[in-house]
Design an enzyme around this catalytic site. Structure first.
Site, PDB file in Angstrom:
ATOM      1  N   ASP A   1       0.795  -1.238   0.000  1.00  0.00           N
ATOM      2  CA  ASP A   1       0.000   0.000   0.000  1.00  0.00           C
ATOM      3  C   ASP A   1       0.823   1.282   0.000  1.00  0.00           C
ATOM      4  O   ASP A   1       0.313   2.342   0.332  1.00  0.00           O
ATOM      5  CB  ASP A   1      -0.967  -0.003   1.193  1.00  0.00           C
ATOM      6  N   GLU A   2       2.089   1.187  -0.363  1.00  0.00           N
ATOM      7  CA  GLU A   2       2.936   2.381  -0.347  1.00  0.00           C
ATOM      8  C   GLU A   2       3.859   2.426  -1.556  1.00  0.00           C
ATOM      9  O   GLU A   2       4.409   1.406  -1.954  1.00  0.00           O
ATOM     10  CB  GLU A   2       3.865   2.349   0.881  1.00  0.00           C
TER      11      GLU A   2
HETATM   12 MG   LIG Z   1      -1.093   2.473   4.584  1.00  0.00          MG
END
Ligand SMILES: [Mg+2]
Length: 371
Positions: A107-108
């Protein structure tokens, strides 16, 4: 040219994805869990949504504690295969914004936005990213923009969820000053505690320490990292195509054992978890390893390299089972407390849009200029 870096971080990602999948969850405390082999209800919180965080639930917290804090929350098992699919679509959107794109986790991602030439223009671009992700995937993210990875990462964390924080070079000292040292790269609870014992709690306080003093305290490499971090300095470039070197899953046995049958069963389920991860990321592996730890903290790993790269689950399972059999025959006295499965020698299996042109896709890409 001055460097401008953005860190894009999807907010409470697993929980957001679950809420999208099941709109009835909206407004409720949602806690996505990684259940362990220890049995009923044991394991840790992977992600809590913001409603659950308000009740004091945090990532990494044992599920039992989370249940005490949030009795009426919805507890869900993590469905990482599905999250990786959603993640891949978001990453596909993000990388149209810069040629220098580095995904760091599910998620990054870091994007080098130096091509925009100014922090104002980079911020406009970040607003576009946020609205495109929201429009296409219904997900919110937080973005931090700074002159390097360190500042971008910290900036992304200060206004979550749905934040956008830009810290131009000249604003870095005043931005960092009031923050706690724990926000700096490489400062975990242990280092934070050590610094607190010297009354070094804020970045401002940390800045009063000399390089020599810090290095004496935490070693040479870490000392300079802290010294530079306190000054907002970080030279790490955004590295496109940087890949994981290995994927592993470990677990603690219900009780220490040397029984082949119970260990083989555990190893089979760990093999499935490892395979889930590598297949969701479309990577091949060539080396399979077994990791065992005894109740006396002795750790041993045994590896086997296959004749060619593969994606097959059977290759993991058969290899690691054979390694286990050989190991137990050699060390019948060894009481296994923790056991793990690892694959390495990783490569991307299928050319996708994230890889340089083998299928012509790359040449069609255009980079958005700020308007
Ligand atoms: Mg996150």
């Amino acid at each position: 040219m001055k460097r401008i870096v953005a860190l894009v971080d999807l907010d409470a990602f697993y929980a957001q994805v679950e809420e999208l999948r099941n709109p009835k969850l909206k407004g409720k405390a949602v806690i996505v869990c990684m259940y362990s082999a220890r049995g009923k209800g044991s394991g840790a919180v992977a992600t809590a949504n913001y409603e659950a965080r308000k009740l004091g639930v945090r990532s990494g917290m044992p599920i039992i504690y989370a249940k005490r804090k949030a009795k009426n929350a919805v507890f869900l098992p993590a469905d990482r295969d599905y999250y990786w699919k959603v993640s891949a679509r978001v990453m596909d959107i993000l990388q149209t914004y810069s040629d220098l794109f580095e995904q760091v986790s599910i998620d990054e991602a870091y994007l080098d936005l130096s091509q925009t030439n100014s922090f104002t223009a980079a911020e406009r671009l970040a607003k576009k990213m946020k609205s495109e992700i929201l429009q296409k995937e219904k997900l919110t993210c937080s973005i931090g923009i700074g002159p390097n990875k360190l500042v971008a990462k910290i900036a992304a964390g200060v206004k979550k969820p749905n934040g956008l924080v830009t810290v131009p070079e000249d604003a870095v000292p005043s931005f960092l000053k009031p923050l706690s040292v724990g926000k700096l790269y490489g400062v975990g609870p242990k280092t934070e505690g050590l610094l607190a014992s010297l009354n070094m709690r804020s970045v401002k306080q940390l800045k009063t320490m000399s390089l020599a003093h810090l290095q004496k305290l935490v070693g040479s490499a870490k000392g300079s990292m802290l010294y530079n971090g306190a000054r907002g300095k970080d030279d790490r470039p955004v590295q496109p195509g940087r890949q994981k070197q290995q994927v592993s899953r470990l677990t603690t046995m219900k009780k220490d054992t040397s029984s082949f049958n119970s260990l083989a069963e555990t190893v089979a389920s760990l093999s499935t978890l490892v395979h889930d991860t590598v297949s969701a990321q479309k990577i091949t592996f060539q080396t399979v390893s077994l990791i065992v730890m005894s109740n006396k903290m002795e750790q041993i790993s045994r590896s086997h390299s296959l004749t060619e790269p593969t994606t097959a689950k059977k290759a993991i399972q058969d290899t690691v089972t054979a390694l286990l059999k050989t190991f137990l025959a050699e060390r019948p006295d060894f009481q296994v407390r923790r056991i793990g499965v690892r694959v390495s020698g990783l490569e991307h299996a299928i050319p996708d849009s994230r890889k340089p042109a083998t299928n012509g896709q790359r040449t069609l890409r255009t980079f958005r200029k700020p308007s």
